[in-house]
Design a protein around this motif. Structure first.
Motif, PDB file in Angstrom:
ATOM      1  N   VAL A 113      48.627  32.025 -60.215  1.00  0.00           N
ATOM      2  CA  VAL A 113      48.985  32.468 -59.013  1.00  0.00           C
ATOM      3  C   VAL A 113      50.231  31.191 -58.964  1.00  0.00           C
ATOM      4  CG1 VAL A 113      48.894  32.268 -56.624  1.00  0.00           C
ATOM      5  CG2 VAL A 113      47.374  33.465 -58.160  1.00  0.00           C
ATOM      6  N   ILE A 114      49.615  29.846 -58.789  1.00  0.00           N
ATOM      7  CA  ILE A 114      50.203  28.848 -59.099  1.00  0.00           C
ATOM      8  C   ILE A 114      51.287  28.976 -59.620  1.00  0.00           C
ATOM      9  CG2 ILE A 114      50.498  26.062 -58.874  1.00  0.00           C
ATOM     10  CD1 ILE A 114      48.776  27.654 -56.504  1.00  0.00           C
ATOM     11  N   ASP A 115      50.866  29.109 -61.115  1.00  0.00           N
ATOM     12  CA  ASP A 115      52.249  28.931 -62.102  1.00  0.00           C
ATOM     13  C   ASP A 115      52.903  30.357 -61.593  1.00  0.00           C
ATOM     14  OD1 ASP A 115      52.715  28.118 -64.616  1.00  0.00           O
ATOM     15  OD2 ASP A 115      51.949  29.028 -65.175  1.00  0.00           O
ATOM     16  N   VAL A 116      52.811  31.508 -61.478  1.00  0.00           N
ATOM     17  CA  VAL A 116      54.314  32.242 -61.341  1.00  0.00           C
ATOM     18  C   VAL A 116      54.979  32.021 -59.705  1.00  0.00           C
ATOM     19  CG1 VAL A 116      54.632  34.878 -60.984  1.00  0.00           C
ATOM     20  CG2 VAL A 116      52.820  34.242 -62.678  1.00  0.00           C
TER      21      VAL A 116
ATOM     22  N   SER B  14      50.277  28.434 -52.630  1.00  0.00           N
ATOM     23  CA  SER B  14      51.272  28.534 -54.142  1.00  0.00           C
ATOM     24  C   SER B  14      52.612  29.089 -53.342  1.00  0.00           C
ATOM     25  CB  SER B  14      51.601  29.761 -54.453  1.00  0.00           C
ATOM     26  OG  SER B  14      51.558  30.630 -54.257  1.00  0.00           O
ATOM     27  N   LYS B  15      52.543  29.155 -51.602  1.00  0.00           N
ATOM     28  CA  LYS B  15      53.671  29.605 -50.800  1.00  0.00           C
ATOM     29  C   LYS B  15      54.195  28.068 -50.492  1.00  0.00           C
ATOM     30  CE  LYS B  15      54.758  33.793 -52.440  1.00  0.00           C
ATOM     31  NZ  LYS B  15      55.807  33.979 -53.012  1.00  0.00           N
ATOM     32  N   ALA B  16      52.859  27.734 -49.453  1.00  0.00           N
ATOM     33  CA  ALA B  16      53.951  26.468 -49.371  1.00  0.00           C
ATOM     34  C   ALA B  16      54.584  26.049 -49.809  1.00  0.00           C
ATOM     35  CB  ALA B  16      51.898  26.141 -48.377  1.00  0.00           C
ATOM     36  N   GLY B  17      53.490  25.243 -51.257  1.00  0.00           N
ATOM     37  CA  GLY B  17      54.912  24.802 -52.100  1.00  0.00           C
ATOM     38  C   GLY B  17      55.693  25.008 -52.505  1.00  0.00           C
ATOM     39  N   VAL B  18      56.288  26.141 -52.220  1.00  0.00           N
ATOM     40  CA  VAL B  18      57.735  26.581 -52.607  1.00  0.00           C
ATOM     41  C   VAL B  18      58.766  26.131 -51.224  1.00  0.00           C
ATOM     42  CG1 VAL B  18      59.130  28.398 -52.120  1.00  0.00           C
ATOM     43  CG2 VAL B  18      56.982  28.603 -53.422  1.00  0.00           C
ATOM     44  N   VAL B  19      58.036  26.300 -49.776  1.00  0.00           N
ATOM     45  CA  VAL B  19      58.861  25.641 -49.052  1.00  0.00           C
ATOM     46  C   VAL B  19      58.675  24.312 -49.029  1.00  0.00           C
ATOM     47  CG1 VAL B  19      58.350  25.758 -46.477  1.00  0.00           C
ATOM     48  CG2 VAL B  19      57.624  26.973 -47.032  1.00  0.00           C
ATOM     49  N   HIS B  20      57.474  23.225 -49.448  1.00  0.00           N
ATOM     50  CA  HIS B  20      58.227  21.779 -49.163  1.00  0.00           C
ATOM     51  C   HIS B  20      59.169  21.352 -50.391  1.00  0.00           C
ATOM     52  CE1 HIS B  20      57.518  18.486 -46.827  1.00  0.00           C
ATOM     53  NE2 HIS B  20      56.862  17.792 -47.414  1.00  0.00           N
ATOM     54  N   LEU B  21      58.805  22.255 -51.886  1.00  0.00           N
ATOM     55  CA  LEU B  21      59.318  22.422 -53.098  1.00  0.00           C
ATOM     56  C   LEU B  21      60.924  22.112 -52.413  1.00  0.00           C
ATOM     57  CD1 LEU B  21      60.197  21.515 -55.880  1.00  0.00           C
ATOM     58  CD2 LEU B  21      59.843  24.366 -56.422  1.00  0.00           C
ATOM     59  N   THR B  22      61.279  23.316 -51.790  1.00  0.00           N
ATOM     60  CA  THR B  22      62.597  24.143 -51.413  1.00  0.00           C
ATOM     61  C   THR B  22      63.028  22.548 -50.653  1.00  0.00           C
ATOM     62  OG1 THR B  22      62.111  26.917 -50.934  1.00  0.00           O
ATOM     63  CG2 THR B  22      63.673  25.299 -49.339  1.00  0.00           C
TER      64      THR B  22
END
Ligand SMILES: NC(=O)c1ccc[n+]([C@@H]2O[C@H](COP(=O)([O-])OP(=O)(O)OC[C@H]3O[C@@H](n4cnc5c(N)ncnc54)[C@H](O)[C@@H]3O)[C@@H](O)[C@H]2O)c1
Length: 257
Positions: free
Chosen positions: A116-119, A167-175
């Protein structure tokens, strides 16, 4: 500024991952209707081809399908090389491919947690990076948009969803991090955090719809992919030239309670 033209996408082009179905397909259709040429990027090549043909027939725009596994940097590199041959430059990417497994954190296997983290996180980064490199190469700047989730902000109940939320919290901070690093290239980086949207992703959870509705403000409803068109069009268009590092929550009010 001509407001009628502000939200148009004429002359713009880019790719949408997970574009074969669900949210990605709806966004691809909308972008093409507004004048954009689109690459449909998906692991499911047959479905991506059908979607591309459907959109071309309906809109007359150039729409091409590419087979790509967003978790595999080699596959992403091949996709962006093929994209460059076909489209030359890129104005936007929508990094939207995502999966959900629903395993309990106490039982989940390392492989499932990592998948899940990977995708949802690594795949977003690999495709955002591929788009950004092309924007830098051609000195065009552009708009990078990723699909996060309200699960970056709340923990969905009663399902078990720790890996997805992480995974989604990661996307927000990656952004936000990418928005800072890539501002000097005139690249804007934003994400969208949808609430529950009725697609195949949540089809196995449909018995929970009444439970989720109870957690929302009285009179609210669950979402459809079409409910997200406005925010994705805004972020891809010149209407959002001052928006970067933003996370746009579109959830029918779910996260305010
Ligand atoms: N549906 C919801 O309630 C909801 C809510 C918030 C966020 N999201 C997010 O929206 C995005 C789209 O979800 P959806 O509901 O349209 O899902 P969906 O399952 O309908 O579509 C996902 C698409 O991604 C593709 N895909 C999956 N893994 C891939 C990979 N490794 N490489 C390339 N393509 C891959 C699938 O083939 C499919 O076409 C996901 O990131 C999801 O997490 C969905």
């Amino acid at each position: 500024m001509d407001t009628n033209k502000m939200f148009r996408l004429d002359g713009k082009r880019g790719f949408i991952t997970g574009g074969a179905q669900g949210i990605g397909k709806t966004i691809a259709f909308a972008f093409a209707e507004l004048g954009a040429d689109i690459a449909i990027v998906d692991m499911n090549f047959g479905k991506a081809q059908n979607t591309a043909n459907e959109i071309t027939q309906a809109t007359g725009r150039k729409v091409i399908a590419y087979e790509c596994n967003v978790t595999d940097p080699t596959s992403v590199k091949k996709m962006i090389d093929d994209y460059e041959k076909d489209f030359s430059t890129i104005n936007f990417s929508v990094n939207n491919a995502g999966i959900f497994t629903g395993d309990a954190a106490i039982d989940i296997s390392p492989e499932t947690f990592k998948s899940v983290i990977d995708v949802n996180l690594n795949g977003v980064f690999f495709t955002a990076q591929a788009a950004a490199r092309l924007m830098v190469k051609h000195k065009t700047g552009g708009s990078i948009i990723s699909t996060a989730s309200m699960s970056a902000h709340i923990i969905n109940q009663p399902q078990t969803i720790a890996n997805y939320c992480a995974s989604k919290a990661g996307v927000v901070h990656l952004t936000k991090a990418l928005a800072v690093e890539w501002a000097k290239y005139k690249i804007r980086v934003n994400c969208v955090s949808p609430g529950y949207i009725q697609t195949e992703l949540i089809a196995t959870l449909k018995d929970l719809l009444p439970v989720w509705l109870e957690k929302m403000p009285e009179g609210s409803r669950l979402g459809y992919p079409e409910d997200l068109i406005g925010i994705f069009v805004y972020l891809a268009s010149d209407a959002s030239l001052f928006a970067t590092g933003s996370d746009m929550i579109v959830d029918g009010g779910y996260t305010i309670l």
